[in-house]
Enzyme design. Structure first.
Site, PDB file in Angstrom:
ATOM      1  CG  ASP A  63      -1.779   1.167   1.396  1.00 25.27           C
ATOM      2  OD1 ASP A  63      -1.558   2.183   0.691  1.00 25.27           O
ATOM      3  OD2 ASP A  63      -2.709   1.106   2.216  1.00 25.27           O
ATOM      4  CB  SER A 140      -2.262  12.189 -15.611  1.00 25.58           C
ATOM      5  OG  SER A 140      -3.513  12.585 -16.115  1.00 25.58           O
ATOM      6  CE1 TYR A 153      -5.594  11.393 -11.150  1.00 19.98           C
ATOM      7  CE2 TYR A 153      -5.865  12.851 -13.047  1.00 19.98           C
ATOM      8  CZ  TYR A 153      -5.414  11.669 -12.500  1.00 19.98           C
ATOM      9  OH  TYR A 153      -4.759  10.758 -13.298  1.00 19.98           O
ATOM     10  CE  LYS A 157      -2.015  10.851 -11.461  1.00 15.79           C
ATOM     11  NZ  LYS A 157      -1.166   9.654 -11.363  1.00 15.79           N
TER      12      LYS A 157
END
Ligand code: NAD
Length: 293
Positions: A63, A140, A153, A157
C-alpha cells in the site's frame, strides 16, 4: 542476469498489463514484482499469466500510503535490488471543488503524490549506491494542464511533475534515469475506481445550479471522450517498454505519440488565457463565457 522490476498498483489497469507483459517476455529478461494494496485482488493478474511465469513473476502486498508496507515489500525482493521501479498506483477524484471533503482530498494527495514520493524514497538509496536504475512514473495529461472538476487530481499530478523533474536533476549524477509516461484517457477501471460526485448526490446539495449544469456537461464530455479516444493498456505498455529498453531514456513520453495539442497550446502561449478559453470551448461548447475586457 534478469532485470528486477517492481510495479505499484498491479491489481488492474496499466500496472496489471505492464506486469503481465514484462513477466511474459519471451527472453525472460525481467523478474517482475507486481505489487498491490489488496492481495485478495490478485486473481485477475494470475488469470492473465496462468502458471507460465513462476520464475519471472512474484506478487507482493504494498500500500503506497503505508510506509511499513513499502519497506516490507522491498525486503521481500530476493535479488535485494530493484533495477526498474514503476510508480503507477493512483486514484482520480472528480466533482465541484466546493463539495470536496477534506478527508477525500487528503486521500488523493496521499496516494498520488506522497505514495509516489514515499515509494521512490524507499528504493532511492540503493539505486544511488549502485549508480544504476530507472524510475518510471505513470503521469497524466492532468499533470500537464488543468481539467475542470479535477482540481485536486490535477494538483496531485502537477505535483508529481514537479517532484520528478526536481529529482531527475540529481539523478543524472548517479546514472539513474527518470521517465514520466504521460497518459491521456486509457481504458481501465480508473473511472470506476475514482472518487466521483454523481449529480443528485447529497454532497452536491449546496452547489449552485450553474456549476451543476457545467458538471453535467463535463461528465458527458468525459464519457464521450473515453468512448472515442481512450487508448488500450497495451498501447501504454508499448510506451513503457520503449522507455525501459532505451539506452538513454527521455524524461517525458506522451502515450499518444506527440505532445497533445492543448499542452502545446499552453506552452506556446504562456500568458495562459488562450489555453483556458480553448479547453472551455472544447468541454462546454454551448456555454457563453464571460468576455475579457
Ligand atoms: P486503475 O484504477 O485500474 O489502477 C490504479 C491502481 O492503483 C489500482 O490497481 C488500485 O488498486 C491501485 N491503488 C490505489 N490506491 C493504492 C494504494 N494506496 N496503494 C497501492 N495501490 C493503490 O487505473 P489505471 O488507469 O490503470 O491507473 C494507473 C495510473 O494511471 C494512475 O496513476 C492514474 O492516475 C494514471 N492515469 C490513468 C489514466 C486513465 O485514463 N485511465 C489517465 C492518465 C493517468
Amino acid at each position: 542476469e534478469k532485470k528486477v522490476v517492481l510495479i505499484t498498483g498491479c491489481s488492474s489497469g496499466i500496472g496489471l498489463s505492464l506486469a503481465v507483459r514484462l513477466a511474459s517476455d519471451p527472453d525472460k529478461t525481467y523478474k517482475v514484482y507486481a505489487t498491490m494494496r489488496n492481495l485478495a485482488k490478485k486473481e485477475r493478474l494470475l488469470g492473465c499469466v496462468k502458471d507460465l511465469h513462476k520464475d519471472t513473476l512474484d506478487i507482493l502486498q504494498m500500500d503506497v500510503t503505508n510506509h511499513q508496507s513499502i519497506l516490507e515489500a522491498r525486503d521481500r525482493v530476493v535479488e535485494k535490488r530493484v533495477d526498474i521501479l514503476v510508480c503507477n498506483a493512483g486514484v482520480g477524484l472528480i466533482g465541484p471543488l466546493e463539495a470536496q471533503g477534506l478527508d477525500t482530498m487528503r486521500q488523493i494527495l496521499e496516494v498520488n503524490l506522497l505514495g509516489t514520493i514515499q515509494t521512490i524514497q524507499a528504493f532511492l538509496p540503493d539505486m544511488k549506491a549502485r549508480c544504476k536504475g530507472h524510475i518510471l512514473v505513470t503521469g497524466s495529461i492532468g499533470g500537464l494542464h488543468g481539467l475542470p472538476f479535477n482540481e485536486v487530481y490535477c494538483a496531485s499530478k502537477f505535483a508529481i511533475e514537479g517532484a520528478c523533474e526536481s529529482l531527475a536533476i540529481i539523478l543524472q549524477h548517479f546514472n539513474i534515469h527518470m521517465s514520466l509516461i504521460e497518459c491521456g484517457p486509457v481504458n481501465t477501471d480508473f473511472l470506476d475506481n475514482q472518487e466521483k460526485a454523481e449529480l443528485g448526490d447529497a454532497s452536491l446539495g449546496q452547489v449552485d445550479a450553474s456549476t451543476l449544469s457545467l458538471y453535467g456537461q463535463y461528465l458527458h464530455h468525459c464519457t464521450t471522450m473515453f468512448q472515442n479516444a481512450a487508448q488500450d493498456t497495451e498501447d501504454i505498455v508499448k510506451v513503457f517498454l520503449g522507455a525501459i529498453q532505451a539506452s538513454r531514456p527521455s524524461f517525458r513520453y506522451y502515450t499518444s505519440g506527440a505532445m497533445p495539442p492543448l499542452v502545446r497550446l499552453k506552452t506556446s502561449f504562456p500568458e495562459g488565457c488562450r489555453f483556458i478559453r480553448a479547453i472551455s470551448q472544447l468541454i462546454f461548447p454551448t456555454e457563453a463565457t464571460e468576455q475579457q475586457p
